[in-house]
Design an enzyme around this catalytic site. Structure first.
Site, PDB file in Angstrom:
ATOM      1  N   GLY A   1       0.832  -1.198  -0.072  1.00 63.10           N
ATOM      2  CA  GLY A   1      -0.052   0.058   0.012  1.00 63.10           C
ATOM      3  C   GLY A   1       0.900   1.280   0.125  1.00 63.10           C
ATOM      4  O   GLY A   1       0.367   2.413   0.203  1.00 63.10           O
ATOM      5  N   SER A   2       1.971   1.076  -0.370  1.00 62.84           N
ATOM      6  CA  SER A   2       2.891   2.389  -0.257  1.00 62.84           C
ATOM      7  C   SER A   2       2.312   3.454  -1.398  1.00 62.84           C
ATOM      8  O   SER A   2       2.433   4.539  -1.267  1.00 62.84           O
ATOM      9  CB  SER A   2       4.293   2.104  -0.577  1.00 62.84           C
ATOM     10  OG  SER A   2       4.534   1.613  -1.694  1.00 62.84           O
ATOM     11  N   ASN A   3       1.652   2.901  -2.677  1.00 63.78           N
ATOM     12  CA  ASN A   3       1.336   4.141  -3.493  1.00 63.78           C
ATOM     13  C   ASN A   3      -0.097   4.466  -3.058  1.00 63.78           C
ATOM     14  O   ASN A   3      -0.212   5.749  -3.318  1.00 63.78           O
ATOM     15  CB  ASN A   3       1.059   3.239  -4.914  1.00 63.78           C
ATOM     16  CG  ASN A   3       2.433   3.252  -5.520  1.00 63.78           C
ATOM     17  OD1 ASN A   3       3.210   4.174  -6.115  1.00 63.78           O
ATOM     18  ND2 ASN A   3       3.161   1.947  -5.570  1.00 63.78           N
TER      19      ASN A   3
ATOM     20  N   ARG B   1      -4.693  -9.506  -9.617  1.00 63.88           N
ATOM     21  CA  ARG B   1      -5.835  -9.855 -10.631  1.00 63.88           C
ATOM     22  C   ARG B   1      -6.143  -9.371 -11.804  1.00 63.88           C
ATOM     23  O   ARG B   1      -6.181  -7.992 -11.771  1.00 63.88           O
ATOM     24  CB  ARG B   1      -6.961 -10.028  -9.807  1.00 63.88           C
ATOM     25  CG  ARG B   1      -6.954 -10.605  -8.373  1.00 63.88           C
ATOM     26  CD  ARG B   1      -7.011 -12.192  -8.143  1.00 63.88           C
ATOM     27  NE  ARG B   1      -8.310 -12.479  -9.153  1.00 63.88           N
ATOM     28  CZ  ARG B   1      -8.430 -14.164  -9.331  1.00 63.88           C
ATOM     29  NH1 ARG B   1      -7.545 -14.639  -8.706  1.00 63.88           N
ATOM     30  NH2 ARG B   1      -9.645 -14.442 -10.089  1.00 63.88           N
TER      31      ARG B   1
ATOM     32  N   ASN C   1      -3.179   1.772 -14.454  1.00 62.36           N
ATOM     33  CA  ASN C   1      -2.314   1.009 -13.717  1.00 62.36           C
ATOM     34  C   ASN C   1      -0.901   1.310 -13.697  1.00 62.36           C
ATOM     35  O   ASN C   1      -0.555   2.286 -14.611  1.00 62.36           O
ATOM     36  CB  ASN C   1      -2.454  -0.486 -14.522  1.00 62.36           C
ATOM     37  CG  ASN C   1      -1.784  -1.419 -13.690  1.00 62.36           C
ATOM     38  OD1 ASN C   1      -1.633  -1.639 -12.786  1.00 62.36           O
ATOM     39  ND2 ASN C   1      -0.665  -2.152 -14.391  1.00 62.36           N
TER      40      ASN C   1
ATOM     41  N   HIS D   1       2.987   0.281 -13.291  1.00 61.41           N
ATOM     42  CA  HIS D   1       3.986  -0.952 -13.541  1.00 61.41           C
ATOM     43  C   HIS D   1       5.427  -0.473 -13.340  1.00 61.41           C
ATOM     44  O   HIS D   1       5.688   0.443 -13.762  1.00 61.41           O
ATOM     45  CB  HIS D   1       3.659  -1.518 -14.655  1.00 61.41           C
ATOM     46  CG  HIS D   1       4.218  -2.833 -14.905  1.00 61.41           C
ATOM     47  ND1 HIS D   1       3.713  -3.981 -14.370  1.00 61.41           N
ATOM     48  CD2 HIS D   1       5.498  -3.029 -15.438  1.00 61.41           C
ATOM     49  CE1 HIS D   1       4.591  -5.004 -14.883  1.00 61.41           C
ATOM     50  NE2 HIS D   1       5.589  -4.547 -15.390  1.00 61.41           N
TER      51      HIS D   1
ATOM     52  N   SER E   1       5.999   2.893 -15.250  1.00 59.83           N
ATOM     53  CA  SER E   1       4.813   3.250 -16.543  1.00 59.83           C
ATOM     54  C   SER E   1       3.395   3.477 -15.559  1.00 59.83           C
ATOM     55  O   SER E   1       3.037   2.648 -14.763  1.00 59.83           O
ATOM     56  CB  SER E   1       4.748   2.247 -17.388  1.00 59.83           C
ATOM     57  OG  SER E   1       6.113   1.784 -17.970  1.00 59.83           O
TER      58      SER E   1
ATOM     59  N   ASP F   1      -0.921  -5.502 -18.760  1.00 64.13           N
ATOM     60  CA  ASP F   1       0.001  -4.559 -18.836  1.00 64.13           C
ATOM     61  C   ASP F   1       0.330  -4.057 -20.085  1.00 64.13           C
ATOM     62  O   ASP F   1       1.372  -3.585 -20.687  1.00 64.13           O
ATOM     63  CB  ASP F   1       1.349  -5.133 -18.253  1.00 64.13           C
ATOM     64  CG  ASP F   1       1.378  -5.283 -16.689  1.00 64.13           C
ATOM     65  OD1 ASP F   1       0.639  -4.730 -15.914  1.00 64.13           O
ATOM     66  OD2 ASP F   1       1.966  -6.407 -16.237  1.00 64.13           O
TER      67      ASP F   1
HETATM   68  C1  GRF Z   1       3.926  -1.325  -7.471  1.00 65.80           C
HETATM   69  O1  GRF Z   1       5.587  -1.679  -7.430  1.00 65.80           O
HETATM   70  C2  GRF Z   1       3.319  -1.332  -8.477  1.00 65.80           C
HETATM   71  O2  GRF Z   1       4.033  -0.963  -9.565  1.00 65.80           O
HETATM   72  C3  GRF Z   1       2.830  -2.756  -8.810  1.00 65.80           C
HETATM   73  O3  GRF Z   1       2.650  -3.122  -7.597  1.00 65.80           O
HETATM   74  C4  GRF Z   1       3.191  -2.602  -6.567  1.00 65.80           C
HETATM   75  C5  GRF Z   1       2.432  -2.067  -5.499  1.00 65.80           C
HETATM   76  O4  GRF Z   1       3.219  -1.709  -4.353  1.00 65.80           O
HETATM   77  N1  GRF Z   1       1.748  -2.794  -9.775  1.00 65.80           N
HETATM   78  P1  GRF Z   1       2.452  -1.047  -3.063  1.00 65.80           P
HETATM   79  O5  GRF Z   1       1.580  -2.034  -2.504  1.00 65.80           O
HETATM   80  O6  GRF Z   1       1.883   0.431  -3.454  1.00 65.80           O
HETATM   81  O7  GRF Z   1       3.652  -0.621  -2.224  1.00 65.80           O
END
Ligand code: GRF
Length: 204
Positions: free
Chosen positions: A11-13, A84, A100, A102, A129, A138
């Protein structure tokens, strides 16, 4: 727009997006007890776990996802660690409002373990990306890419951390731009209001 973030990992993003001040209406995870759910709770964002094993096939799973999204009036989706593939009903329904993230410069290294595979190949550059989601894996029109170097002294952890830092900078910018109508998918083409955007190549 009311945004959902689909998660399944640390969940860092999601955290970066919430800490940028962006309002998230719903978090859905395909796994229970992941850190991303704690991030949602810490920020008082409604969260739901929808486990694949609770459904007999992918169509049923997608139907559960769709009804979870509809119940909260979700208009746009950001994928962030949700491992998924979404079915075509969902990708069509959210055409132009599903994105998305990536950890590679697509079309290089699609799929799982993109960071590790790039590192093991000894690439000098990889990156991040963001793309609109279509029915492929992707694939889908690219919105922004940030190149990230792999330095000679990098361990895999160093390289991964540099890629993740780029993700945390880029993703909130792209999501805010789509939300604000500055980026749109017209047919299969990404249209940027006012043309070239600094952030689309990783300049902030
Ligand atoms: C990220 O590296 C993203 O690019 C990929 O999954 C990861 C999710 O990381 N699709 P987080 O859970 O947001 O830390």
């Amino acid at each position: 727009m009311r945004w959902a973030v689909l998660v399944g990992g640390t969940g860092s993003n999601l955290r970066a997006l919430l800490e940028s001040g962006f309002p998230v209406a719903l978090v859905i995870s395909h796994r229970a007890s992941v850190k991303a759910l704690e991030v949602a709770r810490d920020h008082n964002v409604p969260e739901r776990v929808i486990l694949p094993k609770a459904y007999s096939d992918r169509a049923q799973y997608d139907a559960a996802l769709a009804s979870g999204l509809e119940a909260l009036g979700i208009e746009a989706i950001a994928m962030a660690g949700f491992l998924r593939w979404l079915g075509s009903d969902l990708t069509r329904r959210y055409h132009g409002t599903i994105v998305n993230l990536h950890p590679s410069l697509l079309p290089a290294y699609p799929g799982l373990h993109a960071i590790e595979r790039a590192y093991d190949d000894g690439v000098l550059w990889s990156g991040v990306s963001v793309h609109f989601v279509d029915e492929g894996h992707d694939t889908g029109p690219l919105i922004a890419q940030v190149p990230v170097p792999r330095l000679v002294s990098d361990t895999l952890e160093d390289f991964a951390a540099r890629i993740q830092a780029a993700e945390h900078q880029l993703y909130p910018r792209v999501i805010a731009a789509i939300d604000g109508g500055q980026v749109q998918l017209v047919g299969n083409r990404v249209v940027y209001e006012g043309g070239e955007q600094k952030w689309m190549h990783g300049h902030f």
